[in-house]
Design a protein around this motif. Structure first.
Motif, PDB file in Angstrom:
ATOM      1  N   GLN A  16      44.024  -5.012  33.853  1.00 17.82           N
ATOM      2  CA  GLN A  16      43.275  -4.518  32.717  1.00 17.82           C
ATOM      3  C   GLN A  16      42.628  -5.715  32.052  1.00 17.82           C
ATOM      4  O   GLN A  16      43.319  -6.588  31.532  1.00 17.82           O
ATOM      5  N   TYR A  35      39.365  -1.613  33.982  1.00 23.48           N
ATOM      6  CA  TYR A  35      40.594  -1.620  34.768  1.00 23.48           C
ATOM      7  C   TYR A  35      40.224  -1.741  36.240  1.00 23.48           C
ATOM      8  O   TYR A  35      39.427  -0.949  36.758  1.00 23.48           O
ATOM      9  N   ILE A  62      42.145   1.777  26.360  1.00 26.63           N
ATOM     10  CA  ILE A  62      42.907   0.953  27.313  1.00 26.63           C
ATOM     11  C   ILE A  62      44.352   0.758  26.879  1.00 26.63           C
ATOM     12  O   ILE A  62      45.220   0.571  27.715  1.00 26.63           O
ATOM     13  N   GLN A  68      45.848   3.911  33.512  1.00 26.97           N
ATOM     14  CA  GLN A  68      45.884   2.899  34.572  1.00 26.97           C
ATOM     15  C   GLN A  68      46.714   3.332  35.772  1.00 26.97           C
ATOM     16  O   GLN A  68      46.406   2.948  36.900  1.00 26.97           O
TER      17      GLN A  68
ATOM     18  N   TYR B 223      51.020  -3.733  28.572  1.00 29.17           N
ATOM     19  CA  TYR B 223      50.525  -3.348  29.904  1.00 29.17           C
ATOM     20  C   TYR B 223      51.632  -3.530  30.937  1.00 29.17           C
ATOM     21  O   TYR B 223      51.749  -2.755  31.880  1.00 29.17           O
TER      22      TYR B 223
END
Lengths: 242, 242
Positions: A16, A35, A62, A68, B223
Motif C-alpha cells: 500500500q 495498492y 486505504i 487489500q 497495514y
C-alpha cells in the motif's frame, strides 16, 4: 508526471503506497493511494479506481475499507485519488464541509473562482461500475444543487453531464453490469440526498442491469463499506481479469 | 458501571459500538470499542480483549484492523479499550508521545502524579495470548525504562511484574499457546525497543510453545496488523469456542 513516494507499507503480500505529484489538470499538488498486489511484481494487473465521497482524502479508503485482502487475492491494483484539490487558497474553499475542499463532486468546474483548480472529472478516470451509497441523482438533491450551481453555474443543462440518472436515461454505450450496495439506515438516504430509486427507474427503462442491494441496518460509514467491499472487488475482478 | 453508547454501526452482520463509562479504577471517563457478532443476539459468545499500543485510542483498532469479518464468522466479541486515561489534567500528561496520554503501558502506576489515574493493568483483563510486534522485554528497552521509572519508580523489582520476558522465565500457570507476528522491517525492531528474541529464549527455556512469525517486508503499521488479523482471530477462536 513526476511522482514522489510519500509512504509504502507492506500489506497482504503486496504494498500500500501513497504518492504525491503535481497535477497539470488541477494546478496543485495531489496525493493518491495505490495498492499493488503481489502479482503486480511479475505481470500486468488491471486497475480499479476508487472514488471516495464527501470529506474524504486518499487516506479514508486505504486505512478503513479493508480492500487489500481481496485485491491481493484477485490481482487487482487499486488507485484511490483524493476527492478535491487542496490548499489552492481559493476564497471560501474551507467554509463548508459539502463544498470546496473535500467536495470536488468529480466535475470540471466552469465557474469562478473554482474553474482553474476544480477539474476532478478530468483528473479521474473510471473503469467498470459499482458503488456504495452513491448520490444517484445530484441535480435533484440539496448537495448536488449546491455543488453544481457553485462549480457549474445556473444553466442546468451543464449539470446533466454529471448526473448518473440523467446519463442512464440516454445511455447507449457498451453493456453495463452495475452493483450498488445501499444501507437502509443511511441518514442520507432518508434525507433524500442519494435518490437511488431514480437511478434504478432510469436503468430499468433502458434495460441496464443493476443489482441494487438494500442492506438492512447499515449506515453511511466505512463499517458498511468494509462489510461488503469483498463483493465489489470480486465484481470488478470478474470483468477486469476476463 | 453505567454505560453511554457513543456510536453504533452495523458491520459484517453484527454491530461495532463505542461506549463511554466512568471508570472507578481510573477515576475518569473512558471509552471502549466493542464488536458484537450476529451470533451474540441469540447466544453467549466468548470475549477477546485487544490491547492497542503507544499513541492509540479505541478508534485505531476498530477502524483500521479489519477484525470484524473474522469475528463475525467465528462468533467472537472483541473489546478494544483505550490505552490510557485521558484528560485527567496531570502535569506533563501531554508532553511526550511515549509517556502519559496514549501510553499507559498497562501498569498500575505507584508514583505521583500518576498513581491515581494510571491504573491500566487493573482496568484491562487479558484472555488467551497472541500479539503483534509487542514490546517483549520492556525493562531492557528505552520505552519501557522511561515508562516504568515514571509510573513505578526506581525500584526495578516492581518493573518485573509487567515484563513478559521476566514473567515467562518464572511461569507456572496453565499451558499456553502463544502466536506472535513481527514485521522484519519494523523500525522499532531494529532500534531494539521490542526485543522478541529475549521472550523467545525465556519461553524455550520453560518449554512454553511460541509460534513466532517474522514477516518479511512488513513494518509496524496497521497495514501489517490488517494483513494477519484473521490468523489471530482464528487462533483465539480455537480456544474460546472449544
Amino acid at each position: 508526471m513526476a511522482l514522489t513516494q510519500v509512504s509504502s507499507n507492506k500489506c497482504c503480500d503486496g504494498y500500500q503506497k501513497v504518492f504525491e505529484h503535481d497535477s497539470s489538470e488541477l494546478k496543485c499538488k495531489m496525493k493518491f493511494g495505490i495498492y499493488l498486489p503481489p502479482k503486480a511484481e511479475s505481470s500486468k494487473c488491471p486497475v480499479l479506481y476508487w472514488l471516495s465521497g464527501l470529506t474524504c482524502t486518499e487516506q479514508n479508503f486505504i486505512t478503513k475499507a479493508g480492500a487489500q485482502q481481496a485485491a491481493s487475492e484477485n490481482g487487482i491494483i487499486i488507485v484511490a485519488p483524493d476527492t478535491s484539490p487542496r490548499g489552492c487558497n481559493i476564497e471560501g474553499e474551507e467554509e463548508s464541509w459539502d463544498f470546496g475542499t473535500g467536495a470536488g463532486f468529480y466535475v470540471n468546474a466552469t465557474q469562478e473562482p473554482w474553474k482553474t483548480n476544480y477539474r476532478m472529472y478530468a483528473y479521474v478516470t473510471e473503469e467498470s461500475v459499482s458503488a456504495f451509497a452513491p448520490i444517484c441523482n445530484p441535480i435533484q438533491c440539496a448537495w448536488g444543487q449546491k455543488a453544481f450551481s457553485g462549480y457549474l453555474g445556473s444553466d442546468k443543462s451543464t449539470w446533466e453531464l454529471y448526473d448518473a440518472t440523467v446519463l442512464a436515461e440516454s445511455y447507449s454505450g457498451p453493456e453495463l453490469d452495475i452493483l450498488i450496495d445501499q444501507g437502509r439506515d443511511d441518514q442520507f438516504l432518508s434525507s433524500s440526498q442519494l435518490l437511488p430509486d431514480n437511478l434504478i427507474a432510469a436503468c430499468s427503462k433502458k434495460k441496464i442491469p443493476v443489482v441494487f442491494r438494500l442492506q438492512q441496518g447499515y449506515d453511511h460509514s466505512y463499517y458498511f463499506i468494509f462489510s461488503f467491499i469483498n463483493d465489489h472487488i470480486k465484481h470488478h475482478a470478474k470483468y477486469l481479469n476476463a
